[in-house]
Design a protein around this motif. Structure first.
Motif, PDB file in Angstrom:
ATOM      1  N   UNK A   1       0.835  -1.186   0.000  1.00 46.44           N
ATOM      2  CA  UNK A   1       0.000   0.000   0.000  1.00 46.44           C
ATOM      3  C   UNK A   1       0.870   1.236   0.000  1.00 46.44           C
ATOM      4  N   UNK A   2       0.600   2.132  -0.925  1.00 46.50           N
ATOM      5  CA  UNK A   2       1.246   3.425  -0.866  1.00 46.50           C
ATOM      6  C   UNK A   2       0.588   4.188   0.277  1.00 46.50           C
ATOM      7  N   UNK A   3       1.320   5.113   0.833  1.00 49.09           N
ATOM      8  CA  UNK A   3       0.762   5.931   1.903  1.00 49.09           C
ATOM      9  C   UNK A   3      -0.369   6.797   1.365  1.00 49.09           C
ATOM     10  N   UNK A   4      -1.336   7.087   2.219  1.00 47.05           N
ATOM     11  CA  UNK A   4      -2.364   8.062   1.887  1.00 47.05           C
ATOM     12  C   UNK A   4      -1.656   9.422   1.918  1.00 47.05           C
ATOM     13  N   UNK A   5      -1.831  10.249   0.894  1.00 46.86           N
ATOM     14  CA  UNK A   5      -1.121  11.530   0.869  1.00 46.86           C
ATOM     15  C   UNK A   5      -1.412  12.392   2.098  1.00 46.86           C
ATOM     16  N   UNK A   6      -0.358  13.016   2.615  1.00 48.54           N
ATOM     17  CA  UNK A   6      -0.474  13.916   3.765  1.00 48.54           C
ATOM     18  C   UNK A   6      -1.492  15.010   3.445  1.00 48.54           C
ATOM     19  N   UNK A   7      -2.368  15.301   4.408  1.00 51.35           N
ATOM     20  CA  UNK A   7      -3.367  16.344   4.245  1.00 51.35           C
ATOM     21  C   UNK A   7      -4.695  15.865   3.694  1.00 51.35           C
ATOM     22  N   UNK A   8      -4.770  14.602   3.243  1.00 54.75           N
ATOM     23  CA  UNK A   8      -6.020  14.056   2.724  1.00 54.75           C
ATOM     24  C   UNK A   8      -7.066  14.050   3.835  1.00 54.75           C
ATOM     25  N   UNK A   9      -8.292  14.442   3.488  1.00 52.22           N
ATOM     26  CA  UNK A   9      -9.400  14.399   4.446  1.00 52.22           C
ATOM     27  C   UNK A   9     -10.216  13.146   4.158  1.00 52.22           C
ATOM     28  N   UNK A  10     -10.446  12.338   5.191  1.00 56.24           N
ATOM     29  CA  UNK A  10     -11.188  11.090   5.041  1.00 56.24           C
ATOM     30  C   UNK A  10     -12.152  10.920   6.211  1.00 56.24           C
TER      31      UNK A  10
ATOM     32  N   UNK B   1       8.031   6.225   6.871  1.00 62.82           N
ATOM     33  CA  UNK B   1       6.825   7.024   7.014  1.00 62.82           C
ATOM     34  C   UNK B   1       5.622   6.121   7.237  1.00 62.82           C
ATOM     35  N   UNK B   2       4.702   6.587   8.082  1.00 63.17           N
ATOM     36  CA  UNK B   2       3.431   5.895   8.278  1.00 63.17           C
ATOM     37  C   UNK B   2       2.342   6.949   8.404  1.00 63.17           C
ATOM     38  N   UNK B   3       1.110   6.566   8.050  1.00 66.56           N
ATOM     39  CA  UNK B   3      -0.025   7.471   8.197  1.00 66.56           C
ATOM     40  C   UNK B   3      -0.516   7.452   9.630  1.00 66.56           C
ATOM     41  N   UNK B   4      -0.892   8.620  10.135  1.00 67.06           N
ATOM     42  CA  UNK B   4      -1.471   8.756  11.465  1.00 67.06           C
ATOM     43  C   UNK B   4      -2.607   9.768  11.402  1.00 67.06           C
ATOM     44  N   UNK B   5      -3.424   9.764  12.441  1.00 66.51           N
ATOM     45  CA  UNK B   5      -4.498  10.738  12.587  1.00 66.51           C
ATOM     46  C   UNK B   5      -4.253  11.492  13.882  1.00 66.51           C
ATOM     47  N   UNK B   6      -4.137  12.807  13.773  1.00 65.14           N
ATOM     48  CA  UNK B   6      -3.929  13.649  14.950  1.00 65.14           C
ATOM     49  C   UNK B   6      -4.843  14.869  14.944  1.00 65.14           C
ATOM     50  N   UNK B   7      -5.635  15.019  13.847  1.00 67.75           N
ATOM     51  CA  UNK B   7      -6.488  16.192  13.704  1.00 67.75           C
ATOM     52  C   UNK B   7      -7.854  15.771  13.182  1.00 67.75           C
ATOM     53  N   UNK B   8      -8.894  16.284  13.822  1.00 67.11           N
ATOM     54  CA  UNK B   8     -10.266  16.092  13.336  1.00 67.11           C
ATOM     55  C   UNK B   8     -10.683  17.358  12.593  1.00 67.11           C
TER      56      UNK B   8
END
Length: 193
Positions: free
Chosen positions: A16-25, A147-154
């Motif tokens: 899996x490629x990383x989800x691009x930084x800044x993407x809203x999901x 690099x890994x994807x994380x969630x720190x902002x809603x």
């Protein structure tokens, strides 16, 4: 015939490629219970985790993307509750949870009405387990320097991308904020009852 000792005909691993930084999901957050309780803090139900080495306490969270090109992709992040080093980590955790509640319940951050204040209260961490909200995908280094994807902002309703990601019609400028969705008696989403 498939055999369990010859893997030459097995499929290649998915990469899996990383989800691009800044993407809203749109994500669903689940808490992986760590078994740590401190009733004096309101931490019950075994949801919190304590790091035996550092003494820090956190929620160990998994975020599953619900829709779009990254559907079913998972990210993991910690939400700080306590650090022996000082209040900063806990304050960041509280701010993130407030953002999650604002996003999930359709509350504008500046809305301080009694209804909005009530919607930002939880009975316990069980209220957060399974909550759905709009997240901003960020990047962080893992223990191997990758690099890994994380969630720190809603993302909250005052953000221009919120309505589209949540699947709602955009709110026109100057319109009243969307009313909070009523909580079920247990505070859990209807699908988690």
């Amino acid at each position: 015939m498939t055999t369990w000792n010859d893997f030459n005909s097995a499929d290649d691993q998915n990469s899996f490629d990383l989800i691009p930084k800044g993407t809203r999901v749109k994500v669903r957050m689940t808490i992986r219970p760590g078994g740590y309780d401190d009733p004096s803090q309101g931490w019950t139900g075994g949801y919190a985790t304590q790091n035996a080495t550092t003494g820090s306490v956190y929620l160990n969270c998994e975020f599953v993307v619900l829709e779009g090109p990254y559907a079913r992709r998972k990210m993991w992040s910690l939400i700080g509750l306590h650090s022996p080093k000082g209040p900063e980590w806990a304050n960041m955790g509280r701010a993130f949870i407030k953002g999650i509640l604002n996003s999930a319940r359709g509350l504008h951050p500046q809305d301080n009405s009694p209804q909005a204040q009530q919607a930002r209260r939880i009975q316990g961490f069980a209220d957060l387990d399974g909550i759905e909200f709009v997240a901003k995908v960020e990047l962080e280094k893992d223990q191997y320097g990758e690099d890994k994807n994380v969630v720190k902002t809603a993302i909250t309703p005052d953000h221009k991308d919120y309505a589209a990601v949540m699947g709602q019609a955009p709110v026109s400028q100057g319109a009243a904020p969307a009313p909070a969705r009523p909580a079920t008696p247990t505070g859990r989403p209807s699908w988690a009852q």
